[in-house]
Write an enzyme that holds these catalytic residues in place. Structure first.
Site, mmCIF file in Angstrom:
data_model
loop_
_atom_site.group_PDB
_atom_site.id
_atom_site.type_symbol
_atom_site.label_atom_id
_atom_site.label_comp_id
_atom_site.label_asym_id
_atom_site.label_seq_id
_atom_site.Cartn_x
_atom_site.Cartn_y
_atom_site.Cartn_z
ATOM 1 N N ARG A 212 -4.164 -9.159 -11.803
ATOM 2 C CA ARG A 212 -2.831 -9.726 -11.547
ATOM 3 C C ARG A 212 -1.940 -9.667 -12.775
ATOM 4 O O ARG A 212 -0.720 -9.678 -12.676
ATOM 5 C CB ARG A 212 -2.960 -11.167 -11.074
ATOM 6 N N GLU A 312 8.839 -7.263 -3.940
ATOM 7 C CA GLU A 312 7.739 -7.390 -4.899
ATOM 8 C C GLU A 312 8.373 -7.373 -6.293
ATOM 9 O O GLU A 312 9.383 -6.709 -6.510
ATOM 10 C CB GLU A 312 6.764 -6.222 -4.720
HETATM 11 C C1 3EB Z 1 -0.594 -7.604 -3.377
HETATM 12 O O1 3EB Z 1 -0.531 -8.712 -3.923
HETATM 13 C C2 3EB Z 1 0.687 -6.837 -3.261
HETATM 14 O O2 3EB Z 1 -2.464 -1.604 -5.281
HETATM 15 O O3 3EB Z 1 -1.954 -1.472 -7.394
HETATM 16 C C3 3EB Z 1 0.678 -5.421 -5.915
HETATM 17 C C4 3EB Z 1 0.382 -4.876 -7.160
HETATM 18 C C5 3EB Z 1 0.177 -4.829 -4.781
HETATM 19 C C6 3EB Z 1 -0.436 -3.739 -7.272
HETATM 20 C C7 3EB Z 1 -1.840 -2.005 -6.264
HETATM 21 C C8 3EB Z 1 -0.650 -3.703 -4.892
HETATM 22 C C9 3EB Z 1 -0.953 -3.159 -6.131
HETATM 23 O O4 3EB Z 1 -1.635 -7.175 -2.878
HETATM 24 C C10 3EB Z 1 0.512 -5.367 -3.431
#
Ligand code: 3EB
Length: 320
Positions: A212, A312
């Protein structure tokens, strides 16, 4: 053991486009139609900039003179502390997005792992038509499978922070770029969210492999793409304002987990991706209202990897 010496920070800012890049520039990331530049430090991400972000460029300045070049398909630059790398992979040459992603990650892992800056901090992934395909055939899910297969054991041991966003330019070219460093960072998970690599089967056969956030040795929090996901579930389907508010809660929670001394604001730069270009102004207005001191904001039109998500946000926040 002595602590690693503090590293001077990579300086990131959003700037008007300029012709020549200063010698200490590691990367200049523009937005618009795909185009290859003679300077390996320049990358053009195929997303449309909106809400006042038109023509702006994300600039990374290193901590000293920068060397740069190309090696095979990779473009790279380094100041000795930080490494910028970028690859663009034609899907047709690899029989689809899954194998293209595997190839991109294998190439990146081999190059970065063998460099003097072997520690991955952050990756950005941009692919066309991310939500096309039903169920497990969805291109995002295929991308996740190929990405995970292409990652080496070191990357599987600690995932970098990441963003994955869909383009709508019809160019079946996977763009991946990223940041690595001489000194390793520290991955941060969000207590409000299930770690992406632990998402249950309903989101696809191969969970997304990213952290994250990442706290770098130069005390910056590199914030992964963050949306209105709580636990593992999407919240507020089709409600833009509520998704923005939930995403801000997720960002605050991530900063707290990273030990940030200051809240999101003057020490933060954010990039917002909106599924519908018509939402760009209201997202920008909502973010400026919630974060009046915000360092800077870029708004880009791009598809989010779950069809119900409208927005996002990723970015960087100075921790010290
Ligand atoms: C999520 O929280 C939203 O596959 O690298 C956010 C950041 C999301 C990175 C990735 C996907 C990715 O799942 C999607």
């Amino acid at each position: 053991m002595p602590l690693p010496e503090p590293v001077a920070p990579l300086a990131i800012r959003y700037a008007p486009a300029s012709d020549a890049l200063a010698p200490d520039v590691l990367a200049a990331i523009g937005f618009g139609a795909l185009a290859r530049d003679a300077d390996p430090r320049r990358l053009q991400v195929g997303l449309e900039a909106c809400a006042g972000s038109e023509g702006r460029v994300e600039i990374w300045r290193g901590v000293g003179p920068v060397r740069c070049g190309r090696e095979g398909e990779l473009a790279w630059s380094t100041d000795g502390e930080h490494l910028f790398f970028a690859i663009e992979v034609d899907e047709a040459a690899h029989d689809g997005i899954e194998a293209a992603a595997e190839h991109a990650y294998r190439t990146i892992c081999a190059f970065v792992g063998g460099s003097a800056t072997p520690h991955f901090l952050r990756l950005w992934n941009y692919l066309d038509a991310i939500n096309v395909g039903d169920g497990d055939e969805e291109r995002y899910r295929q991308f996740c499978a190929g990405r995970a297969r292409g990652m080496d054991a070191r990357m599987h041991a600690s995932y970098p922070a990441a963003t994955a966003i869909g383009r709508r330019d019809g160019q079946r070219v996977l763009q991946v770029y990223g940041l690595a460093a001489r000194v390793g960072g520290h991955a941060i998970e969000n207590p409000r969210q299930v770690s992406a690599w632990r998402y249950p089967r309903q989101y696809g056969p191969t969970a997304p492999t990213f952290a994250r956030g990442m706290r770098s040795a130069d005390a910056q929090l590199l914030i992964s793409g963050t949306a209105a996901v709580v636990g593992h579930a999407s919240r507020h389907d089709d409600d833009l304002a509520a998704q923005v508010a939930e995403t801000l809660e997720n960002l605050r929670s991530l900063l707290a987990q990273a030990g940030a001394r200051e809240a999101l604001g003057a020490r933060s730069l954010l990039k917002a991706y909106v599924r519908h270009p018509a939402d760009a102004d209201s997202v920008a207005t909502a973010l400026r209202a919630a974060l009046p001191a915000l360092g800077d904001l870029l708004v880009l039109a791009g598809d989010i990897c779950r069809g119900e998500l409208l927005v996002e946000i990723d970015g960087v926040h100075a921790l010290d």
